[in-house]
Design an enzyme around this catalytic site. Structure first.
Site, PDB file in Angstrom:
ATOM      1  N   HIS A 141       0.827  -1.206   0.000  1.00  0.00           N
ATOM      2  CA  HIS A 141       0.000   0.000   0.000  1.00  0.00           C
ATOM      3  C   HIS A 141       0.865   1.261   0.000  1.00  0.00           C
ATOM      4  O   HIS A 141       0.972   1.956   1.010  1.00  0.00           O
ATOM      5  CB  HIS A 141      -0.912   0.005   1.234  1.00  0.00           C
ATOM      6  CG  HIS A 141      -1.730  -1.243   1.401  1.00  0.00           C
ATOM      7  ND1 HIS A 141      -2.217  -1.658   2.633  1.00  0.00           N
ATOM      8  CD2 HIS A 141      -2.145  -2.163   0.501  1.00  0.00           C
ATOM      9  CE1 HIS A 141      -2.903  -2.771   2.480  1.00  0.00           C
ATOM     10  NE2 HIS A 141      -2.868  -3.106   1.192  1.00  0.00           N
ATOM     11  N   HIS A 210      -6.320   1.543  -2.845  1.00  0.00           N
ATOM     12  CA  HIS A 210      -5.917   0.331  -2.127  1.00  0.00           C
ATOM     13  C   HIS A 210      -4.404   0.123  -2.162  1.00  0.00           C
ATOM     14  O   HIS A 210      -3.777   0.102  -1.115  1.00  0.00           O
ATOM     15  CB  HIS A 210      -6.641  -0.882  -2.729  1.00  0.00           C
ATOM     16  CG  HIS A 210      -6.384  -2.169  -2.020  1.00  0.00           C
ATOM     17  ND1 HIS A 210      -7.277  -3.215  -2.017  1.00  0.00           N
ATOM     18  CD2 HIS A 210      -5.314  -2.618  -1.305  1.00  0.00           C
ATOM     19  CE1 HIS A 210      -6.787  -4.226  -1.315  1.00  0.00           C
ATOM     20  NE2 HIS A 210      -5.593  -3.884  -0.886  1.00  0.00           N
TER      21      HIS A 210
END
Length: 273
Positions: A141, A210
């Site tokens: 991430h 995401h």
């Protein structure tokens, strides 16, 4: 005989998961890594020769039957893998029917592979077809890259060009650009299939809001790809913080000259001739 926990493969995985955490890209139990190994690489380790458990997988892995993967566990914090590799990672082998995996080492507290493992396997299958030497997939991430997916149109050409123009090394590291899929629920067959389709021609795929899914021939290559993409996004973010006004930039001519000098081929149609 040397234990598998002392192998270079476990050491590599342990170091890289901690570095991903230390960069701020794998908070809590976010992110996962899979590392394809050969029979010859695990054969010297006596403690990898017995099946400890069997786990079903939501993916037809028949094309990967007999292959070995060192993979992080579901729900495991990346900051802990370096201290507890035999608990937070496992070595599995795809069964002959492709419907499950045999656990050969690790997950010694009853754990199992990451919920994203089917997506990893779909990605490995695709990359193997086009780049047989590729053996690592990482999902993490990266902060600045995720931020870009909130403010920029999710257009592969546009985002690739931004990242290429933020630093000279970007084009050399990922001349094919970056792939992008729509937002999807993680851990599903749907996101796995969409990601695998992009991996046909990209070595990295952005999951909007995401993270990033990246592949490479080694731990270093996959990690270096992520680092370079995120560095471009970070520089872009800093430019925006400084007002966003560009006084000078890397031009398309510069990028074409760079590609020729480093013998890479930019994705067709992404640069002006």
């Amino acid at each position: 005989m040397t234990k598998f926990i002392d192998s270079p493969y476990v050491k590599e995985l342990s170091k890289i998961t901690f570095r991903l955490y230390a960069h701020g890209w794998d908070e809590r139990n976010g992110g996962n890594v899979s590392y394809r190994l050969t029979h010859e690489e695990i054969a010297p380790y006596e403690d990898t020769q017995t099946v400890l458990k069997n786990f079903p997988i939501a993916f037809d892995g028949k094309d990967l039957a007999g292959m070995y993967f060192l993979v992080t566990g579901t729900g495991r914090y990346f900051k802990n893998v370096i201290d507890f590799p035999e608990r937070d990672a496992g070595l599995v082998r795809i069964t002959e029917d492709g419907k499950s995996v045999d656990l050969l080492w690790g997950f010694n507290d009853g754990g199992r592979p990451t919920s994203e493992f089917p997506t990893h396997l779909m990605g490995h299958k695709t990359r193997l077809k086009h780049h047989a030497n590729q053996r690592v997939i990482m999902h993490c991430h990266p902060t600045n890259l995720i931020a870009m997916t909130f403010t920029q149109k999710l257009d592969e050409r546009r985002i690739t060009r931004i990242l290429w123009k933020m630093q000279t090394e970007s084009l050399v590291v990922f001349p094919e650009g970056v792939g992008i899929i729509p937002w999807m629920v993680p851990g599903t067959t749907t996101i796995g299939e969409a990601t695998a389709a992009k991996l046909e021609s990209f070595s990295s795929v952005i999951w909007p809001q995401h993270g990033l899914f990246a592949s490479g021939s080694s731990i270093d290559e996959a990690f270096g790809l992520i680092e370079t993409i995120e560095k471009g996004a970070q520089i872009w973010s800093i430019v925006q913080q400084q007002g966003g006004k560009i006084e000078q930039t890397i031009t398309d001519k510069n990028l074409n000259d760079l590609a020729k000098a480093f013998h890479v081929v930019p994705r067709e149609g992404y640069l002006e001739v």
